[in-house]
Design an enzyme around this catalytic site. Structure first.
Site, short mmCIF file in Angstrom:
data_model
loop_
_atom_site.label_atom_id
_atom_site.label_comp_id
_atom_site.label_asym_id
_atom_site.label_seq_id
_atom_site.Cartn_x
_atom_site.Cartn_y
_atom_site.Cartn_z
N LYS A 23 0.82 -1.22 0.00
CA LYS A 23 0.00 0.00 0.00
C LYS A 23 0.86 1.27 0.00
CE LYS A 23 -2.46 -0.63 3.77
NZ LYS A 23 -1.97 -1.93 4.28
N ARG A 83 -9.43 1.36 8.30
CA ARG A 83 -9.13 -0.04 8.62
C ARG A 83 -10.40 -0.80 8.99
NH1 ARG A 83 -3.51 1.00 8.28
NH2 ARG A 83 -2.34 -0.65 9.25
N ARG A 139 11.61 -5.46 4.68
CA ARG A 139 11.29 -4.06 4.41
C ARG A 139 12.24 -3.08 5.07
NH1 ARG A 139 5.08 -2.48 4.60
NH2 ARG A 139 5.44 -2.22 6.81
N ARG A 180 11.43 -1.17 10.53
CA ARG A 180 10.44 -0.79 11.53
C ARG A 180 10.38 -1.83 12.65
NH1 ARG A 180 5.12 0.67 8.12
NH2 ARG A 180 4.24 -0.46 9.88
N ARG A 214 0.03 -8.40 13.43
CA ARG A 214 -0.48 -7.39 12.48
C ARG A 214 -1.31 -8.07 11.41
NH1 ARG A 214 4.47 -4.57 10.26
NH2 ARG A 214 3.04 -3.22 9.12
P1 AMP Z 1 0.89 1.16 8.66
O1 AMP Z 1 2.08 1.99 8.28
O2 AMP Z 1 -0.34 1.54 7.84
O3 AMP Z 1 1.17 -0.32 8.65
O4 AMP Z 1 0.52 1.55 10.15
C1 AMP Z 1 1.42 1.32 11.23
C2 AMP Z 1 0.65 1.22 12.53
O5 AMP Z 1 -0.06 2.44 12.78
C3 AMP Z 1 -0.41 0.15 12.54
O6 AMP Z 1 0.13 -1.11 12.91
C4 AMP Z 1 -1.40 0.67 13.57
O7 AMP Z 1 -0.93 0.44 14.88
C5 AMP Z 1 -1.35 2.17 13.33
N1 AMP Z 1 -2.38 2.60 12.33
C6 AMP Z 1 -2.17 3.10 11.09
N2 AMP Z 1 -3.33 3.40 10.47
C7 AMP Z 1 -4.31 3.08 11.35
C8 AMP Z 1 -5.73 3.15 11.32
N3 AMP Z 1 -6.39 3.60 10.24
N4 AMP Z 1 -6.41 2.74 12.43
C9 AMP Z 1 -5.78 2.32 13.53
N5 AMP Z 1 -4.44 2.20 13.62
C10 AMP Z 1 -3.70 2.59 12.55
#
Ligand code: AMP
Length: 216
Positions: free
Chosen positions: A13, A88, A127, A160, A171
């Site tokens: 994404k 989400r 990554r 990360r 996750r």
């Molecule tokens: P990502 O970079 O999209 O994988 O997001 C990293 C982390 O941020 C996720 O594992 C969640 O803990 C938090 N996060 C990101 N977007 C959301 C969302 N829309 N709702 C809740 N938590 C989020």
């Protein structure tokens, strides 16, 4: 035009959202990047978000929705945006729709990038992200020209914390797009599913095709 990009962690994404934002000149809004920036700056929001992020869990809706709504209220989001990592779940989707509707906007496209679990686990382990500009690389699929250095800005690349194997499993379990969310966009007639196991360029071309554009 407002686009939401859906897919499990590791589906690509972030990378694809950057590419589509470049091609369409739409604003790229990543809630994950916003949380990481808050963590880096040690804000109250960052401290709270980190407790969930470190465990591979979602940050509570209330907190995430407030942050997202503040972001899209800014003038640079008036003409459209591509949302990466938001919504989400259906609660977040409805909050987004209500906010866009208050300015006469709507979600025009929901693009779902699908990838099998085995492939996601392999990907998340490889990554690397730039500490400075956030650009993503992958050891196998999209390596930087020089190991550990960002092609775009020369910044330092790091892995990360939430890409560690035990967190990756949580996750995947907790952060796959729920069936109700996919159904929500299917019912609205805006959903397109794309095979995320093709090459990065082929996925980009398919995503742009779904938006009625061709790859440059
Ligand atoms: P990502 O970079 O999209 O994988 O997001 C990293 C982390 O941020 C996720 O594992 C969640 O803990 C938090 N996060 C990101 N977007 C959301 C969302 N829309 N709702 C809740 N938590 C989020």
């Amino acid at each position: 035009m407002y686009i939401v990009l859906l897919g499990p962690p590791g589906a690509g994404k972030g990378t694809q959202a950057q590419r589509i934002a470049d091609a369409t000149k739409l604003l790229h809004v990543s809630t994950g990047d916003m949380f990481r920036e808050n963590v880096r700056n040690e804000t109250e929001l960052g401290k709270l978000a980190k407790t969930f992020m470190d465990r591979g869990e979602l940050v509570p809706d209330e907190v995430t929705i407030k942050m997202l709504l503040e972001r899209i209220a800014r003038p640079d989001a008036e003409k459209g945006a591509i949302f990466d990592g938001f919504p989400r779940n259906v609660v977040q989707a409805v909050a987004l729709e209500q906010a866009l509707a208050s300015n006469g906007g709507k979600v025009d496209h929901a693009l779902l990038i699908s990838v099998r679990d085995e492939e996601l686990i392999a990907r998340l382990g490889g990554r690397w992200m730039c500490r400075n500009c956030g650009r993503l690389f992958h050891e196998r699929n999209d390596p930087p020209k020089q190991a550990g250095v960002c092609d775009a800005c020369g910044g330092e690349l790091y892995q990360r914390d939430d890409d560690r194997p035990e967190v990756v499993r949580t996750r995947l379990e907790k952060q796959k797009p729920p069936a109700e969310l996919i159904g929500h966009y299917r019912a609205a007639g805006v959903l397109t599913e794309i095979d995320g196991e093709q090459s990065l360029d082929a996925v980009t071309a398919a995503l742009l095709g779904a938006l009625g554009m061709s790859a440059a």
